[in-house]
Scaffold this motif. Structure first.
Motif, PDB file in Angstrom:
ATOM      1  N   ASN A   2      -7.710  10.478   5.955  1.00 51.83           N
ATOM      2  CA  ASN A   2      -8.805  11.088   6.164  1.00 51.83           C
ATOM      3  C   ASN A   2      -8.782  12.259   7.396  1.00 51.83           C
ATOM      4  O   ASN A   2     -10.025  12.402   7.820  1.00 51.83           O
ATOM      5  CB  ASN A   2      -9.717   9.949   6.481  1.00 51.83           C
ATOM      6  N   ARG A   3      -7.605  12.566   7.795  1.00 54.95           N
ATOM      7  CA  ARG A   3      -7.810  13.544   8.760  1.00 54.95           C
ATOM      8  C   ARG A   3      -7.646  14.951   8.324  1.00 54.95           C
ATOM      9  O   ARG A   3      -6.676  15.440   7.767  1.00 54.95           O
ATOM     10  CB  ARG A   3      -6.244  13.125   9.667  1.00 54.95           C
ATOM     11  N   HIS A   4      -8.570  15.463   8.693  1.00 52.32           N
ATOM     12  CA  HIS A   4      -8.791  17.007   8.276  1.00 52.32           C
ATOM     13  C   HIS A   4      -7.832  17.990   9.159  1.00 52.32           C
ATOM     14  O   HIS A   4      -7.303  18.850   8.592  1.00 52.32           O
ATOM     15  CB  HIS A   4     -10.188  17.426   8.491  1.00 52.32           C
ATOM     16  N   HIS A   5      -7.891  17.882  10.219  1.00 48.08           N
ATOM     17  CA  HIS A   5      -7.165  18.644  11.184  1.00 48.08           C
ATOM     18  C   HIS A   5      -5.678  17.775  11.946  1.00 48.08           C
ATOM     19  O   HIS A   5      -6.160  16.501  11.965  1.00 48.08           O
ATOM     20  CB  HIS A   5      -7.850  19.445  12.408  1.00 48.08           C
ATOM     21  N   ALA A  64       4.245   4.616  19.785  1.00 44.87           N
ATOM     22  CA  ALA A  64       3.448   3.964  18.968  1.00 44.87           C
ATOM     23  C   ALA A  64       4.299   3.203  17.900  1.00 44.87           C
ATOM     24  O   ALA A  64       3.815   2.377  17.067  1.00 44.87           O
ATOM     25  CB  ALA A  64       2.712   4.879  18.194  1.00 44.87           C
ATOM     26  N   SER A  65       5.493   3.328  17.825  1.00 44.97           N
ATOM     27  CA  SER A  65       6.385   3.094  16.624  1.00 44.97           C
ATOM     28  C   SER A  65       7.082   1.746  17.242  1.00 44.97           C
ATOM     29  O   SER A  65       7.786   1.289  16.382  1.00 44.97           O
ATOM     30  CB  SER A  65       7.536   3.770  15.846  1.00 44.97           C
ATOM     31  N   GLY A  66       6.910   1.725  18.601  1.00 42.61           N
ATOM     32  CA  GLY A  66       7.706   0.222  19.220  1.00 42.61           C
ATOM     33  C   GLY A  66       8.697   0.528  19.878  1.00 42.61           C
ATOM     34  O   GLY A  66       9.546  -0.490  20.505  1.00 42.61           O
ATOM     35  N   ALA A  67       9.348   1.802  19.879  1.00 39.40           N
ATOM     36  CA  ALA A  67      10.438   2.300  20.488  1.00 39.40           C
ATOM     37  C   ALA A  67      10.468   2.133  22.105  1.00 39.40           C
ATOM     38  O   ALA A  67       9.333   2.487  22.495  1.00 39.40           O
ATOM     39  CB  ALA A  67      11.008   3.399  20.104  1.00 39.40           C
ATOM     40  N   GLU A  68      11.484   1.996  22.551  1.00 39.36           N
ATOM     41  CA  GLU A  68      11.772   2.045  24.247  1.00 39.36           C
ATOM     42  C   GLU A  68      12.016   3.367  24.635  1.00 39.36           C
ATOM     43  O   GLU A  68      13.018   3.837  24.177  1.00 39.36           O
ATOM     44  CB  GLU A  68      12.373   0.862  24.762  1.00 39.36           C
ATOM     45  N   VAL A  69      11.142   4.270  25.342  1.00 38.87           N
ATOM     46  CA  VAL A  69      11.497   5.709  25.415  1.00 38.87           C
ATOM     47  C   VAL A  69      11.834   5.916  26.886  1.00 38.87           C
ATOM     48  O   VAL A  69      11.093   5.393  27.830  1.00 38.87           O
ATOM     49  CB  VAL A  69      10.372   6.487  24.996  1.00 38.87           C
ATOM     50  N   THR A  71      -2.410   6.588  13.887  1.00 39.44           N
ATOM     51  CA  THR A  71      -2.241   5.031  13.893  1.00 39.44           C
ATOM     52  C   THR A  71      -0.968   5.004  13.146  1.00 39.44           C
ATOM     53  O   THR A  71      -0.336   5.757  12.325  1.00 39.44           O
ATOM     54  CB  THR A  71      -3.496   4.560  13.098  1.00 39.44           C
ATOM     55  N   PRO A  72      -0.227   3.734  13.262  1.00 38.19           N
ATOM     56  CA  PRO A  72       0.807   3.394  12.714  1.00 38.19           C
ATOM     57  C   PRO A  72       0.664   3.688  10.974  1.00 38.19           C
ATOM     58  O   PRO A  72       1.702   3.935  10.319  1.00 38.19           O
ATOM     59  CB  PRO A  72       1.259   1.733  12.972  1.00 38.19           C
ATOM     60  N   GLU A  73      -0.494   3.532  10.549  1.00 38.63           N
ATOM     61  CA  GLU A  73      -0.669   3.768   8.941  1.00 38.63           C
ATOM     62  C   GLU A  73      -0.501   5.196   8.632  1.00 38.63           C
ATOM     63  O   GLU A  73       0.124   5.575   7.900  1.00 38.63           O
ATOM     64  CB  GLU A  73      -1.984   3.061   8.584  1.00 38.63           C
TER      65      GLU A  73
END
Length: 330
Positions: free
Chosen positions: A4-7, A192-197, A15-17
């Motif tokens: 649903n993201r236009h830009h 957001a993906s759960g990595a440690e940066v 989001t993760p989805e």
């Protein structure tokens, strides 16, 4: 999968989805690119305009071939030979391409906020034109971070790349982080993906307050020495020293930078045995990374990043094109 993201202007609110939708769509297009006939009619009849107000080789070429593979019509803009040299404004330039029938605008500019301004103007005019940020100033570079994410997740699971695969992985980002739009977008996607940066750079290229610039993240660590960032790292992202964006002398010399922060085989010993190296390009050989390491397929994912870029940008253009047909938002 829904979209649903236009830009696509920033990854700050992805989001993760949404990440997984991009990854799964890119995986399907990567399969298309392996066929003898590499073209699909997904965007047939739609016009994609590349509005690049600053020089680019990889990103522009990648978007152009991605649009062609989707059967879109393509318009390319070059600032040096445009009416901007005659005093035309950026918004008027965008409106000109709107009048030519553009459906998707891919925008790159040396100043932060230009893609957002053009997207806001399209929305104000009530036009269903999607705007994709191909890099703006020191703000973000969403498609580069998404192709990095796809490259890593595909390595971890070629059949089903998804962002959850990064949970618990340690990823070091080393280099000119202060000026890097790539780093900012990667921080959003990786955390957001759960990595440690872990970020590593000289203090002049990584000020203490940097975490506040991108939104303080629980899984974000800052180092002014490279060793703790590399310790048991699963992946290392090296960044180009952006000399064209430096307004003052922030480093004693390139040689000293390489001695302290350059990726070499000796430093790889600090990482996990199966560590992989990424770089968004173009690379300053012998500065951010040694030439032999850059060219070693046992460690380097740089070529895979370029290939992944086409599939990911096909996915983004396809999702935006589909959104414009069904009336997506955002």
């Amino acid at each position: 999968m829904t979209w649903n993201r236009h830009h696509i202007l920033s990854l700050a609110d992805f989001t993760p989805e949404e990440y997984n939708t991009v990854l799964q769509t890119a995986a399907s297009f990567k399969e298309v690119l392996s066929r003898r006939t590499k073209k699909v009619p997904s965007l047939q009849g739609q016009v994609v305009t590349n509005l690049f107000f600053e020089p680019s080789t990889r990103t522009r070429s990648s978007f152009e071939i991605a649009a062609k593979r989707l059967s879109a019509d393509i318009l390319n803009f070059a600032a040096s030979s445009s009416s901007l040299t005659k005093g035309e404004t950026i918004l008027d330039t965008a409106k000109t391409y709107l009048a030519l029938g553009t459906d998707i605008m891919v925008i790159r500019h040396r100043e932060s906020g230009v893609p957002q301004a053009i997207a806001a103007e399209m929305d104000r005019l009530g036009k269903r034109v999607g705007v994709l940020n191909a890099g703006d100033g020191q703000h973000e570079h969403p498609s580069q971070a998404l192709l990095d994410l796809f490259t890593i997740c595909t390595l971890l699971n070629p059949d089903a790349p998804k962002c959850e695969l990064l949970a618990g992985k340690k990823i070091a980002i080393v280099g000119d982080i202060l000026h890097s739009r790539v780093a900012r977008s990667n921080i959003w996607s990786l955390t957001a993906s759960g990595a440690e940066v872990h970020l590593a750079a000289p203090p002049t290229l990584l000020p203490p307050e940097f975490a506040q610039y991108v939104g303080s993240a629980e899984r974000l660590k800052i180092h002014w020495e490279i060793e703790p960032a590399l310790d048991k790292a699963d992946f290392v992202m090296t960044l180009r020293l952006q000399k064209e964006r430096m307004s003052q002398h922030l480093l004693p010399s390139l040689r000293e930078y390489h001695q302290l922060f350059g990726m070499t085989r000796d430093r790889l010993r600090l990482c996990q045995p199966d560590v992989k190296i990424l770089h968004p390009g173009p690379v300053n050989r012998g500065v951010e990374i040694s030439s032999d390491l850059m060219d070693d397929p046992a460690f380097s994912l740089i070529s895979e990043q370029v290939t992944s870029g086409v599939a990911v940008r096909m996915a983004l253009l396809y999702l935006m094109g589909s959104s414009s047909k069904i009336g997506g938002t955002g």
